[in-house]
Design a protein around this motif. Structure first.
Motif: not given
Length: 147
Positions: A86-112
């Protein structure tokens, strides 16, 4: 990526890759999450880089600074295979985070979405080739089957 996956990515903006992690990998990651007890830490305000979206949905953190099984996800061979396509041979890790959801939480939609055009997060498909400025990978540690 096969032609069908490329088509899905082009038309939907995402693809689902089943079974990226094996059961042992998921079990190890779950065990570490149990040890970290991020829900309790978030409730105590002990994590500066963690935010609450609602009482059943927290996100943030820096899993790339956690134990080795989380750091290995950054260069997981199955994920890198798709990133390079999808990007090419030069992949760069920019940032990361985690998402923890319990049953009944709000949804996280796609963005961008590239509208309006943003130079750092563009998407083009020309001459049977994909060009991206930004691609995100989400790794589910629970069954993500849609019914």
């Amino acid at each position: 990526m096969n032609p069908h996956e490329r088509y899905l990515f082009d038309t939907l903006g995402y693809i689902v890759v089943p079974d990226v992690l094996g059961k042992d990998e998921v079990s190890e990651l779950h065990g570490l999450l149990d040890e970290y007890d991020l829900w309790a830490q978030a409730e105590r305000g002990a994590l500066e880089d963690l935010w609450s979206n609602d009482s059943k949905f927290i996100s943030g953190g820096r899993p790339h600074t956690w134990d080795a099984p989380f750091r290995r996800l950054i260069e997981h061979p199955r994920i890198l295979e798709y990133m390079r396509e999808l990007i090419g041979p030069q992949v760069r890790y920019d940032h990361g985070h985690m998402i923890l959801m319990r049953e009944g939480s709000t949804r996280l939609g796609l963005h961008g979405g590239g509208t309006p055009f943003l130079p750092d997060s563009y998407y083009l498909y020309r001459n049977e080739r994909i060009y991206n400025g930004l691609v995100a990978a989400a790794i589910s540690l629970v069954d993500a089957t849609v019914e």
